[in-house]
Design an enzyme around this catalytic site. Structure first.
Site, PDB file in Angstrom:
ATOM      1  N   ASP A 150      15.321   2.598  16.463  1.00  0.00           N
ATOM      2  CA  ASP A 150      15.203   3.838  17.245  1.00  0.00           C
ATOM      3  C   ASP A 150      13.822   4.465  17.005  1.00  0.00           C
ATOM      4  OD1 ASP A 150      15.703   6.068  18.795  1.00  0.00           O
ATOM      5  OD2 ASP A 150      16.906   7.093  17.275  1.00  0.00           O
TER       6      ASP A 150
ATOM      7  N   ASP B 129      12.351   4.990   7.036  1.00  0.00           N
ATOM      8  CA  ASP B 129      11.538   5.908   7.830  1.00  0.00           C
ATOM      9  C   ASP B 129      10.226   6.124   7.078  1.00  0.00           C
ATOM     10  OD1 ASP B 129      12.374   7.945  10.312  1.00  0.00           O
ATOM     11  OD2 ASP B 129      10.674   8.644   9.142  1.00  0.00           O
ATOM     12  N   SER B 130       9.184   6.519   7.816  1.00  0.00           N
ATOM     13  CA  SER B 130       7.901   6.767   7.139  1.00  0.00           C
ATOM     14  C   SER B 130       7.798   8.208   6.663  1.00  0.00           C
ATOM     15  CB  SER B 130       6.740   6.440   8.072  1.00  0.00           C
ATOM     16  OG  SER B 130       6.852   7.216   9.249  1.00  0.00           O
TER      17      SER B 130
ATOM     18  N   PHE C 157      13.739   3.463  11.523  1.00  0.00           N
ATOM     19  CA  PHE C 157      13.366   4.782  12.068  1.00  0.00           C
ATOM     20  C   PHE C 157      14.595   5.706  11.965  1.00  0.00           C
ATOM     21  CE2 PHE C 157      11.029   1.513  14.461  1.00  0.00           C
ATOM     22  CZ  PHE C 157       9.702   1.868  14.229  1.00  0.00           C
TER      23      PHE C 157
ATOM     24  N   ASN D  89       6.453   1.991   6.284  1.00  0.00           N
ATOM     25  CA  ASN D  89       6.081   1.773   7.673  1.00  0.00           C
ATOM     26  C   ASN D  89       7.006   0.680   8.216  1.00  0.00           C
ATOM     27  OD1 ASN D  89       4.918   0.446   9.957  1.00  0.00           O
ATOM     28  ND2 ASN D  89       2.993   1.460   9.479  1.00  0.00           N
ATOM     29  N   ALA D  90       7.724   0.991   9.265  1.00  0.00           N
ATOM     30  CA  ALA D  90       8.759   0.076   9.752  1.00  0.00           C
ATOM     31  C   ALA D  90       8.187  -1.281  10.176  1.00  0.00           C
ATOM     32  CB  ALA D  90       9.489   0.717  10.927  1.00  0.00           C
TER      33      ALA D  90
ATOM     34  N   CYS E  35      12.946   6.026  23.688  1.00  0.00           N
ATOM     35  CA  CYS E  35      13.021   7.375  24.256  1.00  0.00           C
ATOM     36  C   CYS E  35      11.785   7.677  25.099  1.00  0.00           C
ATOM     37  CB  CYS E  35      13.211   8.414  23.162  1.00  0.00           C
ATOM     38  SG  CYS E  35      11.932   8.366  21.915  1.00  0.00           S
TER      39      CYS E  35
END
Ligand code: SAH
Length: 403
Positions: A307, A253-254, A232, A286-287, A347
Site C-alpha cells: 500500500d 514503513d520508513s 508501507f 525503505n520498502a 492511491c
C-alpha cells in the site's frame, strides 16, 4: 486577497464552449483556460455560470488563482449558499449513517462527491477533522455555517482544522496554522471493524488515518493466512487486521513516528489480539531496499500487502509510477508461496484501474506466477465516487490468490 468573497449569485462568469460542454457532460470543474470572462469577481465568490451566449449553466464557487477556476455547486440558481451548505451537510451525514457499519471513524464530507467542492470532514470518534481547500470554503460565513451545523448534528467534543499550507498558497489564501476550531481535545481512540486506533488530530498524515481503506482492511483479513508482510504499514491499518488470522506479521514503513503509533495500536488491541498482537514485528526501512533483500535471501510469505504512497502526483509521473508499482509487485509475487494472497493498492488517481491491472499482469508474466483475482476494489463507501467526475475515484485495491 483584496476584496472579501461575495456570496451573491449576481456575479457572472462566462465559460467557453469547451467549458460549457464539460459541465453539460456532468463534470463540475471548468479550468481557467476555459473562462471567457470573470469581470470584477472577487476571489472565492458564488457566481452564476453561463455559456458564451449567456445561457445559464448553474451556480459555482469561483477561485481567482487555482487552475480549476469554477466548481459547480448546483445546476440551479442558489439564493442562499449557507442554507445549501446546511442541507448538503445534513445529506452527507444521513448517507454515512446508512452505509457505515462497525466504525466510528469515517469521512463525513468528501468534497465534490458530496457536492461540497473544496471541503473535507472526517470523523474520528468524538473529534472532527476538517480541511478547507478552496477560497470559497475559506470564507468566514462558510466556516461559521460548517462548524455550527456539524456541532448541532454530531455534538463532537472538538473540531480541528488540518491546514495544508501548499493548498493555501496555491489558493492565495493567507497562511493559518492547523488547530482547534471548537473544544479542547485533540486526541482520542477510534474503532474500525472492532479494532482500536489512537488518533492525534495534529499529527500524522492525511487527516490522521487512511479511512478510505477501512473496507479493504476487512476484505483483506478474510483471505489472510500464514506468515504476512505488510509493506508501507503506516500506523498498522492492515497489519492489525491481519494479525488475528496470521501466525506472524512483519510490517514495514520508513516513518518512525508512524511505527511508534502502530506499536501503541497493537498494545491497545491486546485484549482482542492476545499473543497474536505480540507477533507483529514493526520494521523501519525503505520498502524497496527491504523487499530486494528479502526476495534475494529467499524469504517466503503467505500474505503480502502493498500500500505505497501515491507515486503519480501528476500525469507526467505515470510511467515512472508504473515502473515503481511493477518493481514492488514483481518482488512480492516472487516471494508469495503457492496459494498466497496478494493485496496490492494504488492511491494515485492518475494510475487508472486498467493501468494498474495491466502493470500487475506484466509483473505476473515476468514472475512466472498466475494471479487469480478475487476482488478488485476501490475506496470505502464513505468516499463515494461520482461517475461523471473521474477524479473522485482514486483508490485501487486488488486482492488475488497467487499460484
Ligand atoms: N497502509 C497504510 C497507509 C500507507 S500510506 C494504512 O492502511 O494505514 C504510505 C506509507 O508509506 C506512509 O506511512 C509512508 O511513511 C510510507 N513510505 C513512503 N515511502 C516509503 C518507503 N520508501 N519505504 C517505506 N515506507 C515508505
Amino acid at each position: 486577497m483584496s476584496k472579501p468573497p461575495a456570496l451573491r449569485p449576481d456575479l457572472v462568469v462566462k465559460v467557453s464552449p469547451r467549458g460549457a460542454s464539460r459541465l453539460k457532460d456532468g463534470h463540475v470543474w471548468v479550468y481557467r483556460s476555459d473562462i471567457v470572462s470573470a469581470n470584477e469577481v472577487p476571489p472565492g465568490s458564488l457566481v452564476t455560470v453561463t455559456d458564451h451566449r449567456g445561457q445559464v449553466l448553474g451556480t459555482a464557487l469561483y477561485s481567482s488563482s487555482s487552475q480549476i477556476a469554477i466548481r459547480l455547486v448546483s445546476r440551479e440558481p442558489v439564493a442562499d449558499f449557507p442554507a445549501l451548505l446546511r442541507q448538503r451537510i445534513a445529506e452527507a451525514i444521513a448517507y454515512r449513517e446508512k452505509i457505515v457499519h462497525d466504525s466510528n471513524a469515517y469521512r463525513i464530507i468528501f468534497s465534490e462527491a458530496d457536492f461540497l467542492p473544496g471541503l473535507i470532514v472526517d470523523r474520528y470518534n468524538d473529534i472532527l477533522s476538517m480541511q478547507i481547500l478552496t477560497q470559497a470554503m475559506d470564507a468566514e460565513i462558510v466556516r461559521e455555517t460548517l462548524i455550527s451545523e456539524l456541532t448541532e448534528r454530531l455534538h463532537p467534543s472538538a473540531i480541528v482544522e488540518r491546514v495544508d499550507p501548499r493548498v493555501r498558497q496555491l489558493e492565495e489564501l493567507l497562511p493559518r496554522p492547523s488547530g482547534l476550531e471548537t473544544g479542547e481535545r485533540t486526541s482520542t481512540i477510534f474503532t474500525m471493524n472492532g479494532i482500536q486506533f489512537h488518533f492525534d488530530a495534529l499529527a500524522g498524515q492525511k487527516t490522521g488515518a487512511f479511512l478510505d481503506q477501512r473496507e479493504n482492511y476487512a476484505a483483506a483479513a478474510q483471505y489472510a493466512h500464514g506468515e504476512a508482510l505488510d509493506v508501507f504499514c503506516y500506523q498498522g491499518g492492515f497489519a492489525l487486521h491481519l494479525a488475528p488470522r496470521c501466525s506472524h506479521v512483519t510490517a514495514v514503513d520508513s516513518s518512525r513516528p508512524a511505527l511508534e503509533v502502530a506499536d501503541q495500536n497493537a498494545a491497545l488491541n491486546h485484549a482482542q489480539l492476545g499473543d497474536r498482537g505480540k507477533e507483529i514485528e514493526w520494521i523501519e526501512a525503505n520498502a524497496f531496499d527491504l523487499l530486494k533483500d528479502y526476495a534475494s535471501s529467499g524469504h517466503g510469505y503467505d500474505t503480502i500487502v502493498l500500500d505505497p504512497p501515491a507515486f503519480a502526483k501528476s500525469k507526467r509521473d505515470l510511467d515512472a509510477a508504473l515502473r515503481g508499482y511493477k518493481e514492488l509487485n514483481l518482488r512480492a509475487l516472487k516471494m508469495l508461496r503457492p496459494g498466497g494472497i496478494l493485496v496490492t493498492c494504488s492511491c494515485s488517481y492518475h494510475v487508472s484501474q486498467a493501468d494498474f491491472l495491466k502493470m500487475l499482469a506484466d509483473a505476473a508474466r515476468d514472475a512466472h506466477r498466475s494471479v487469480r483475482l478475487t476482488e478488485v476494489r476501490g475506496q470505502s463507501k464513505d468516499h463515494p465516487v461520482l461517475l461523471n467526475i473521474p477524479e473522485t475515484a482514486y483508490l485501487k485495491c486488488v486482492i488475488a490468490i497467487i499460484s
